[in-house]
Design an enzyme around this catalytic site. Structure first.
Site, PDB file in Angstrom:
ATOM      1  N   HIS A 191       0.874  -1.172   0.000  1.00 27.23           N
ATOM      2  CA  HIS A 191       0.000   0.000   0.000  1.00 27.23           C
ATOM      3  C   HIS A 191       0.916   1.229   0.000  1.00 27.23           C
ATOM      4  O   HIS A 191       2.037   1.166   0.501  1.00 27.23           O
ATOM      5  CB  HIS A 191      -0.841  -0.044   1.285  1.00 27.23           C
ATOM      6  CG  HIS A 191      -1.945   0.963   1.366  1.00 27.23           C
ATOM      7  ND1 HIS A 191      -1.726   2.270   1.701  1.00 27.23           N
ATOM      8  CD2 HIS A 191      -3.279   0.836   1.186  1.00 27.23           C
ATOM      9  CE1 HIS A 191      -2.880   2.915   1.720  1.00 27.23           C
ATOM     10  NE2 HIS A 191      -3.841   2.070   1.399  1.00 27.23           N
ATOM     11  N   ASP A 200       2.923  -4.815   7.966  1.00 28.69           N
ATOM     12  CA  ASP A 200       1.721  -3.990   7.849  1.00 28.69           C
ATOM     13  C   ASP A 200       0.538  -4.947   7.979  1.00 28.69           C
ATOM     14  O   ASP A 200       0.236  -5.706   7.068  1.00 28.69           O
ATOM     15  CB  ASP A 200       1.752  -3.273   6.494  1.00 28.69           C
ATOM     16  CG  ASP A 200       0.398  -2.697   6.077  1.00 28.69           C
ATOM     17  OD1 ASP A 200      -0.589  -2.871   6.825  1.00 28.69           O
ATOM     18  OD2 ASP A 200       0.332  -2.087   5.003  1.00 28.69           O
ATOM     19  N   GLN A 220      -4.692  -5.381   6.838  1.00 30.18           N
ATOM     20  CA  GLN A 220      -5.675  -6.291   6.240  1.00 30.18           C
ATOM     21  C   GLN A 220      -5.648  -7.675   6.879  1.00 30.18           C
ATOM     22  O   GLN A 220      -6.486  -8.512   6.562  1.00 30.18           O
ATOM     23  CB  GLN A 220      -5.422  -6.434   4.726  1.00 30.18           C
ATOM     24  CG  GLN A 220      -5.577  -5.138   3.955  1.00 30.18           C
ATOM     25  CD  GLN A 220      -7.002  -4.625   3.971  1.00 30.18           C
ATOM     26  OE1 GLN A 220      -7.960  -5.384   4.160  1.00 30.18           O
ATOM     27  NE2 GLN A 220      -7.166  -3.329   3.776  1.00 30.18           N
ATOM     28  N   LYS A 276     -10.586  -1.155  10.575  1.00 34.87           N
ATOM     29  CA  LYS A 276     -10.762  -2.294   9.670  1.00 34.87           C
ATOM     30  C   LYS A 276     -11.126  -3.559  10.451  1.00 34.87           C
ATOM     31  O   LYS A 276     -11.385  -4.595   9.871  1.00 34.87           O
ATOM     32  CB  LYS A 276      -9.492  -2.519   8.861  1.00 34.87           C
ATOM     33  CG  LYS A 276      -9.197  -1.380   7.881  1.00 34.87           C
ATOM     34  CD  LYS A 276      -8.094  -1.763   6.927  1.00 34.87           C
ATOM     35  CE  LYS A 276      -7.399  -0.575   6.318  1.00 34.87           C
ATOM     36  NZ  LYS A 276      -8.173   0.090   5.276  1.00 34.87           N
ATOM     37  N   CYS A 286      -4.768   2.442  -3.664  1.00 33.77           N
ATOM     38  CA  CYS A 286      -3.522   2.951  -3.082  1.00 33.77           C
ATOM     39  C   CYS A 286      -2.358   1.990  -3.294  1.00 33.77           C
ATOM     40  O   CYS A 286      -1.467   1.878  -2.446  1.00 33.77           O
ATOM     41  CB  CYS A 286      -3.674   3.270  -1.586  1.00 33.77           C
ATOM     42  SG  CYS A 286      -4.812   4.613  -1.290  1.00 33.77           S
TER      43      CYS A 286
END
Lengths: 414, 141
Positions: A131, A208, A211, A234, A372
């Protein structure tokens, strides 16, 4: 709270849906089908109520007052941290920092770790499926320090080419920062192996987890990851709050990211000494209600259980992939073996925005565009995709509506 | 108007036709001017190429990628530009945007095709992208 059956791997999706009043809304005069949880999930009643209660009954600044209300606010805020610590199995609450979200978590590490440990000629490894939030902060610190960014390539299916990664690691590599689950492709990266290979050369790894956190059980100690960051919104929590987990040894070695109140021990014009972890990295009045909401979101996910969440989402992924694949002219982007519940696709001759507009008119919310991840779009030579992402509250009926909508779009734009 | 009719209005044959068979959709070898139209939010990106003689656009073409709406809108812009004096562009843009966004009455079928975009506020930049970029370039001349 929904009733959960004794079987930990099955869940009552209708009961779960009743925890999310927004899912009863209509869009364009049709029952809404919300398939954009990868951008931001909906919030259950319990999260909204916990935040309401904080504002209506406990609101005061934290770590400041001697009075009871301030103590209650501090307890509510720190309870959020405690819940997150358990949720990701961090060794200590000192390693759990509140940030605004994944983006801030990465910026914090890039800036603070980078200023301390990066020098000219050093290398930072990221991947081609990052991202923008895990590209740009590293570019910025590389510009400042003269370090160089190196990029692990991806296959046509959307998997990292691990041999290339292995060869990239060398004595100049100072940190590896990769995405755990790709927001565009859904790929679940082999993070255990990524960490193992980096650690063999004493290189720290940042993941990261934006997600990954809504779908997978994360155990930062089992992963032995150095930094893990994710956003509250999220994972059924509020916007504006997120977590940066960092191993104590790194957080102690790193300089503060921002200066201000809360993060200091003593201040004089000659010299300031810094507060201990985690406060050293939490300058200013924090998002207290956000921490309370995030804590409630953790409790919500734990009540449903990761096994049940994963099974349900995997069923949706399999069902959706099969149904969408049958549509003539469709091309799935991201067909890795190991995937989270994200399906990105293109329709022959149709731009994602046009497909998205038609789906919207049918009450179906999907994401369209580059998500993104522009370098990844360039890698596949495409302008963007249509992305449907599924959460624990989605149903097979939602997917049926999506398939019907995509067929309609194909016909209309033909 | 229901959702289905609104959609049909938007994706009318004029827009879909220009999307499939865009006008002068090719790079120009030695243009006098090359203007980029880029929307970083959605990724739509076009290049407009102009050949100018005596203050008049002799030839125009474009390349790039974007949605059906932006491609058709750019296509119609390029077609209209040919033969036009530079100082005629701004009034034409105003007329086009008035028809597309304000519902100004018109007998210009091609311009009128974009009036349906009014029901889709999220898509307004698709309609105006190339027109706005051209205007920005003109303002710098």
């Amino acid at each position: 709270m929904s009733t959960i059956t004794a079987d930990t791997t099955s869940l009552d999706v209708q009961a779960i849906r009743s925890d999310f009043p927004i899912l009863e809304r209509e869009m364009r005069n049709k029952p809404m089908v919300f398939l954009d949880s990868a951008a931001s999930s909906q919030k259950p009643d319990s999260v909204v109520k916990a935040m309401d209660y904080y504002y209506q009954q406990q609101n005061a600044n934290v770590h400041r007052g001697v009075y009871q209300l301030s103590q209650e606010a501090t307890d509510a805020y720190e309870k959020g941290r405690h819940l997150v610590q358990g949720f990701i199995n961090a060794a200590s609450e000192k390693e759990v920092l509140f940030v605004r979200g994944t983006t801030e978590g990465i910026n914090l590490v890039a800036s603070s770790y980078g200023r301390k440990f990066l020098q000219e000629g050093d290398e930072v490894i990221i991947s081609a499926m990052e991202h923008h939030s895990n590209i740009v902060p590293w570019q910025l610190i590389c510009e400042q320090t003269g370090a160089k960014l190196r990029v692990i390539p991806v296959t046509d299916e959307g998997e990292l080419i691990m041999e290339e990664y292995e060869q990239m690691l060398n004595e100049r590599t100072k940190i590896v920062a990769v995405v755990h689950v790709s927001n565009t492709l859904g790929t679940i990266n082999p993070v255990e192996r990524i960490i193992e290979l980096a650690h063999a050369k004493d290189i720290p790894v940042l993941l990261d987890g934006a997600q990954a956190i809504p779908h997978l059980k994360i155990d930062v100690q089992a992963l032995d990851v150095d930094f893990y960051t994710f956003s509250g919104h999220k994972m059924f929590g509020p916007t504006g709050i997120g977590i940066l987990y960092g191993k104590e040894k790194w957080l102690n070695a790193m300089p503060p990211y921002q200066g201000g109140g809360e993060m200091i021990e003593t201040v004089s014009f000659e010299k300031t000494t810094f507060n201990e972890l985690p406060h050293k990295f939490e300058a200013g009045t924090p998002d207290i209600a956000g921490a309370v909401g995030l804590g409630a979101a953790v409790e919500y996910m734990e009540q449903i259980g990761h096994e049940a969440i994963q099974k349900h989402e995997h069923d949706l992924l399999v069902y959706g992939t099969e149904a969408l694949s049958k549509i003539p002219g469709i091309r799935l982007i991201g067909t890795a073996e190991d995937k989270a519940s994200v399906i990105s696709f293109l329709l022959d001759g149709a731009h994602p925005y046009d497909v998205g507009t038609i789906l919207d008119q049918m009450g179906i919310a999907v994401r369209t565009g580059h998500h993104c991840t522009q370098p990844l779009m360039d890698r596949y030579g495409i302008p963007g995709t249509v992305r449907a992402s599924f959460a624990v509250y989605n149903t097979k009926e939602d997917i049926d509506r999506l398939v019907e909508g995509v067929r309609r779009a194909a016909k209309m734009l033909a | 108007m229901d959702a289905e009719s609104k959609l049909k209005q938007l994706y009318r044959s004029i827009i879909l036709g220009y999307n499939k068979n865009p006008y002068h959709y090719e790079e120009m070898e030695s243009p006098d001017h090359e203007i980029e139209a880029y929307n970083p939010l959605c990724g739509d990106k076009y290049k407009l190429f102009l050949q100018i003689e005596d203050g008049r656009i002799k030839k125009a073409s474009f390349s790039g990628f974007g949605c059906a709406i932006s491609k058709a809108s750019t296509s119609i812009l390029v077609k209209r530009l040919e033969g036009m004096k530079l100082d005629e562009i701004a009034p034409m843009k105003e007329e086009f945007l008035n028809i597309a966004f304000e519902g100004a009455p018109t007998e210009d079928e091609e311009f009128e095709a974009f009036a349906a975009a009014k029901a889709f506020p999220g898509r307004s930049t698709c309609v105006s992208l190339s027109w706005d970029s051209l205007q920005e370039w003109l303002d710098q001349q």
